[in-house]
Design a protein around this motif. Structure first.
Motif, PDB file in Angstrom:
ATOM      1  N   LEU A  81       0.670  -1.483  -0.088  1.00  0.00           N
ATOM      2  CA  LEU A  81      -0.337   0.356  -0.156  1.00  0.00           C
ATOM      3  C   LEU A  81       0.589   0.930   0.269  1.00  0.00           C
ATOM      4  O   LEU A  81       1.113   2.202  -0.722  1.00  0.00           O
ATOM      5  N   GLU A 110     -12.374  -2.146  -3.941  1.00  0.00           N
ATOM      6  CA  GLU A 110     -11.610  -1.739  -4.763  1.00  0.00           C
ATOM      7  C   GLU A 110     -11.595  -0.877  -6.060  1.00  0.00           C
ATOM      8  O   GLU A 110     -10.799   0.293  -5.241  1.00  0.00           O
ATOM      9  N   CYS A 168       0.814  -6.859  -3.534  1.00  0.00           N
ATOM     10  CA  CYS A 168      -0.624  -5.936  -3.595  1.00  0.00           C
ATOM     11  C   CYS A 168      -0.334  -4.959  -4.859  1.00  0.00           C
ATOM     12  O   CYS A 168      -1.104  -4.033  -5.000  1.00  0.00           O
ATOM     13  N   MET A 170      -9.714   1.725  -2.963  1.00  0.00           N
ATOM     14  CA  MET A 170      -8.654   1.655  -3.246  1.00  0.00           C
ATOM     15  C   MET A 170      -8.318   2.006  -3.935  1.00  0.00           C
ATOM     16  O   MET A 170      -6.923   2.713  -3.917  1.00  0.00           O
TER      17      MET A 170
END
Lengths: 843, 216
Positions: free
Chosen positions: A284, A525, A332, A529
């Motif tokens: 992240l 997402e 990720c 995200m």
């Protein structure tokens, strides 16, 4: 750059660690054949002039001073040269996998060192392996992991990785212990716990070995992800198991009670999940970081490596699973990083990752081979070694079949028998096992050398023997291979459709299944995200279908350029009506091109007729050109860019300026000016030849001007266009003014295959607005078309035709009456086609 | 339509089970869901499908709902659409998404493939003339992409066109300039999606458990 620095550091330490025992003594260089003769003279110099000097030395020999980094670099070179030699003949690597050959080369090199030194100076040490060789291999694996496939099969992978590995460890340890008790291997000082420790280090399937073998056999993707995912995840598992058992061994059997065992189990989960979590957090952070690296494009790619490595070290520091951490970090961030970074940076990352991963893989295998040539570690115990080999193979098969049998009850698409066999057989052991074995403490485990030697034999057996037999086995069992062809656009569309259909069916039937969950995750997402981690500009280009479409367009444009260059110029671009399908039509001669022009004109006829009467609502080849044109509309910015890149390249090399932070060279005004002038001249020449034609040059300049203005508000790449816009204006003015200079043109024509396409009215948004007949028909039929839109469809025609004439003549020096005749002739053809049915036709 | 009693006992379930291949438990679960959707009526109408909250954001929900009311999906030679469906029809349409069973022969697998592809084909071929014309295809693609904001209608069109051209070039090979590609026939469709492993992709796991309470 951080990456390079890290690599250098890495390799320094690699050799430092491998040579540290010998370096401790001052006589170390004498071991090296290069060092001996000078060792007596350079002793004084190595300590930075500690010894008093009597006179000023002009040159001094300082081997000691550079020996460590020098050896590191030398070894890297040697390993990579091995790879080079191996890859030079493909019929060998087709039979024997590269990894096996590298190990054999390692044997050779090891033999040479042994012959020279009579002691193995170089070997793979756990520190070097875990800190400097393994991370990049895992980082690369995680970064290029097909995430969707991985998570779809996550359940299965986890079962194999966790339960399978524990199964392998436990059964191997217990069986060996049982055999020991039964007296199969004579007198050995190994207890049950130590057997279990040995089992746990042998349990893991090695990712490096698996990748090396499986990437050459191309099995189907589910099978691949199963083996590959398992090998990545179980590395984490093994390291944990190893640590737990290592601690147990240190504690001693008497102190292990239920509480300790429970602690062991808890630590297992904490280590595994904690490691993944650390990786996730770093992923992240990394994604967030790449959001704002716009101004430091040059070191942008470095962040991936540094952050990945930090994720690894952080997990290591917290005694969590470092392998899982770096893998999840890469998995990720891959999507967001790829979207956030500049395309060049993304490519850099990809290549650099491959360089590091492949490089370290090579080094690992070579050193695995070298490590074998060492008298110290060879302790032979037939029973122990053979039984270990046997148990590993047998329990792997049993474990896989057992777990698959359970899994298949829950799997939508069961894993079939053949795949199970390959999965079992693909249980290759590798450097991780060796490094763990080398980490064993000799004080606690008396038979350490036996274990190391057994591990090496197991590694060689699996990598060399199973690696070689894997390919024939895959062929013989007719394992489903991966589809080699790329997905077509149609398939992509269908794929997306499937996803939606499946979700809908689950919704309707009221089930909560994979698709339901995936949809929910996707939504989350997309909403959160992406919002957090993606640049606003990058969010747009997330659609998969669009990216395929985009690539198709780019490919199309690229082939366009290639074809044009083969002809020696981009003259063809002027022939704007004729978006000739080069694959089919190119390469024909001038006269052979004529039919194409006819075709073009005929479909222009078609287009014209589309506005007048109902055309046939089907795709025909002729419309290909039109469609391509229509497709290109959102892309013409790209096309321009691409063409321009190609065109300016010849100049680039002349003006090489060094800059640490920029690559762009084409900012020089004079250069642009010059290109402009050259373009102008060649252009004027074409006007001259067009003089016998009808359209005045003014039409063009005006038209393009209008086009540009139209384009700018739409175009994404505004800054790019603003430059050209000016040229368009001036071009229009100077077009008439330069007329006197025409004689000069000849000299320029020679080198002037180069023209700036941006000046061409080729990719005219208006002409792409000319909707292909079927489309126009659709709009007419739907009856929702506003008059203004209709007008737009019709409007460009007259001007466009005018414009076509001179340009085409310039390109092909055909006559204007070709144009005039062609439509008529073609129209006759067209009459023979099925009469346009009334709307809705054919439906 | 509405061939079943409002509370079918086991005999009917067994019939249905033979016809659709679902297990008795699965039928039980699906029947519960059916009644939930239809508010305990015997038949379902389009509006009731549209009320499903999770479906609301599905870009191609219109096509999917339509598939449930399309007679072609009930048996081979059906044609036209209906306005209401009973539980049997509901189940028959659902059965298209059943995963293929573990032990089947190549031929059976091929048959399953064909059926699944036929279902998909029917979804595109709205006018049931045996070909997916560009119109029809473009319509689907537009719907499909309508949710992703980045792509405009024009782009969707060009994508559909590009895909269609690709299809034309794959299935027809080289075409003469005056040839036309009418649209994708079912045979072409089969050929095009040959490497697509539809039997595994177009499958939904139907649970024996009752999870309806969790799902609105």
């Amino acid at each position: 750059m951080a990456v390079t620095r890290r690599l250098a550091l890495l390799l320094c330490l690699l050799m430092l660690a491998s040579r540290s025992p010998s370096l401790a003594s001052t006589s170390a260089p004498e071991n090296m054949s290069t060092g001996d003769e000078h060792s007596s003279t350079d002793q004084g110099e190595t300590g930075h002039g500690k010894a008093p000097i009597t006179t000023l030395p002009i040159v001094t020999w300082k081997w000691q001073h550079v020996s460590i980094p020098y050896l590191v670099a030398l070894w890297i070179l040697v390993s990579w040269l091995c790879k080079l030699v191996i890859e030079a003949n493909h019929h060998v690597t087709n039979v024997i996998p590269e990894s096996a050959l590298l190990i054999c080369f390692g044997f050779l090199l090891g033999g040479m060192i042994w012959g020279a030194d009579h002691v193995q100076t170089f070997s793979l040490t756990p520190t070097v392996f875990f800190f400097y060789l393994l991370p990049q291999a895992i980082l690369d694996a995680g970064y290029s992991m097909p995430n969707k496939l991985f998570f779809t099969n996550m359940g299965g992978i986890l079962v194999y990785a966790v339960i399978g590995t524990c199964w392998n460890a436990a059964t191997l340890g217990l069986s060996l212990w049982g055999c020991h008790q039964g007296g199969a291997m004579g007198d050995l000082d190994i207890g049950l716990l130590q057997y279990l420790l040995f089992g746990s280090l042998m349990a893991a399937v090695d990712p490096v070995a698996v990748i090396a073998v499986f990437e050459q056999v191309h099995v189907n993707e589910v099978l691949f992800i199963m083996v590959f995912g398992e090998s990545l995840l179980n590395d984490g598992v093994t390291v944990v198991l190893f640590n737990v058992f290592d601690a147990f061994v240190s504690l001693g059997g008497s102190k292990i009670n239920a509480a300790e065992i429970i602690k062991g189990i808890v630590s297992f989960f904490v280590v595994a999940f904690g490691g993944s979590l650390v990786g996730f957090v770093f992923g992240l952070l990394l994604s967030l970081l790449t959001r704002c690296t716009k101004n430091i494009r040059i070191i942008e790619p470095g962040f991936i490596f540094v952050m990945g490595y930090l994720a690894y070290l952080t997990a290591e520091m917290l005694s969590l699973s470092a392998i899982l951490s770096i893998m999840f970090c890469a998995m990720c961030c891959q999507k967001y990083v790829n979207a956030n970074m500049d395309e060049n940076s993304v490519n850099t990352v990809r290549y650099a990752l491959k360089v590091f991963a492949n490089g370290s893989e090579t080094i690992i295998f070579v050193f695995l081979g070298i490590s074998a040539i060492d008298k110290v570690i060879w302790v032979w115990n037939t029973g122990f070694i053979l039984l270990t080999l046997l148990f590993i193979l047998v329990y792997r098969f049993i474990g896989v079949f057992l777990l698959t049998w359970i899994l298949n009850k829950y799997r939508l698409v069961p894993i079939d028998l053949v795949d199970q066999v390959i999965m079992s057989y693909g249980g290759l052991r590798g450097a991780v096992a060796y490094a763990l074995a080398a980490m064993l403490d000799e004080n606690k485990i008396k038979e350490k050398n036996l274990m190391v030697c057994t591990t090496l034999i197991v590694v060689y057996f699996t990598v060399i023997f199973q690696g070689i037999t894997m390919k024939p086995l895959v062929k013989w069992l007719k394992v489903k291979r991966a589809a080699m062809s790329e997905m077509t656009l149609l398939e992509r569309v269908q794929n997306t459709m499937f996803n939606h259909i499946l979700v809908a069916v689950e919704d309707i039937s009221g089930q909560i299944g994979h698709n339901y969950m995936r949809e929910k995750w996707k939504k989350f997402e997309e909403n959160w995200m992406s919002w957090l981690l993606l640049k606003p500009s990058a969010r747009k280009n997330q659609d998969q279908i669009f990216s395929v479409f985009h690539q198709l367009n780019l490919k199309d444009a690229a082939s366009y350029v290639v074809e044009g260059e083969r002809r020696g110029s981009l003259e063809f671009i002027r022939n704007e009506g004729a978006f000739v399908d080069f694959k089919k039509k190119f390469g024909e001669d001038f006269y052979d091109m004529m039919p194409d022009i006819m075709v073009d004109t005929s479909d222009e006829q078609d287009r014209m007729s589309a506005t007048r009467r109902d055309p046939v609502p089907s795709v025909s080849l002729e419309m290909y050109e039109q469609t391509m044109q229509a497709m290109r509309e959102p892309e013409d910015v790209n096309t321009h860019y691409l063409l321009q890149q190609h065109l300016y390249k010849s100049r680039k090399q002349h003006r090489h300026r060094f800059s640490r932070s920029h690559f762009d060279i084409n900012k020089d005004e004079r250069e642009v000016q010059e290109i402009f002038q050259r373009t102008m001249r060649s252009r004027l020449e074409s006007f001259k030849s067009a003089k016998m034609g009808m359209a005045p040059p003014k039409t063009i300049s005006k038209h393009t001007k209008k086009d540009q203005q139209q384009k700018v508000p739409n175009g994404k790449n505004k800054s790019y266009y603003s430059g050209d816009e000016d040229f368009e204006f001036s071009e229009g003015d100077s077009a008439s003014g330069y007329d006197g200079n025409i004689p000069m043109r000849v000299s320029y024509r020679a080198g002037a295959g180069i023209e700036n396409p941006a000046f061409m009215p080729d990719l005219d948004p208006q002409s792409s607005l000319q909707i292909p007949p079927w489309l126009a028909e659709a709009e007419l039929d739907s009856g929702t078309v506003a008059p203004s839109q209709l007008a737009q469809v019709r409007l460009p025609w007259p001007s466009n035709l005018h414009r076509l004439a001179p340009l085409r003549i310039s390109g092909r020096s055909t006559d204007s009456f070709t144009l005039a005749d062609a439509p008529a002739a073609q129209q006759d053809d067209k009459e023979e086609l099925p009469p346009p049915p009334p709307p809705p036709p054919h439906l | 339509m509405g061939a079943l009693q409002s509370s079918p006992g086991h005999p009917e379930y067994i019939d249905l089970s033979e016809k659709t291949g679902f297990s008795i438990e699965q039928i039980g679960v699906l029947h519960k869901r059916f009644k939930q959707l239809s508010h305990n009526e015997e038949s379902l109408r389009r509006e009731q499908f549209e009320e499903i909250p999770d479906l609301a954001c599905n870009p191609i929900r219109a096509q999917i709902i339509e598939a449930f009311f399309d007679k072609r999906n009930y048996h081979q030679n059906g044609e036209g659409t209906v306005n209401e469906i009973g539980f049997e029809e509901f189940l028959v349409v659902m059965s298209h998404f059943r995963p293929p069973s573990l032990h089947i022969t190549e031929e059976q697998l091929e048959k399953v493939r064909r059926e699944k592809l036929r279902f998909l084909f029917n979804m595109h071929d709205t006018d049931n003339d045996g070909t997916i014309t560009l119109e029809e295809y473009r319509h689907v693609v537009e719907e499909l992409l309508s949710r992703s904001g980045a792509l405009g209608k024009e782009t969707a069109k060009s994508i559909a066109d590009a895909a269609m051209l690709e299809v034309a070039s794959i299935s027809m090979g080289h075409m003469e300039p005056d040839e036309f590609y009418e649209g994708i026939t079912f045979e072409h469709f089969l050929k095009l999606l040959d490497g697509f492993e539809i039997e595994s992709k177009m499958s939904v796991r139907f649970l024996n458990m009752d999870t309806i309470t969790l799902c609105k």
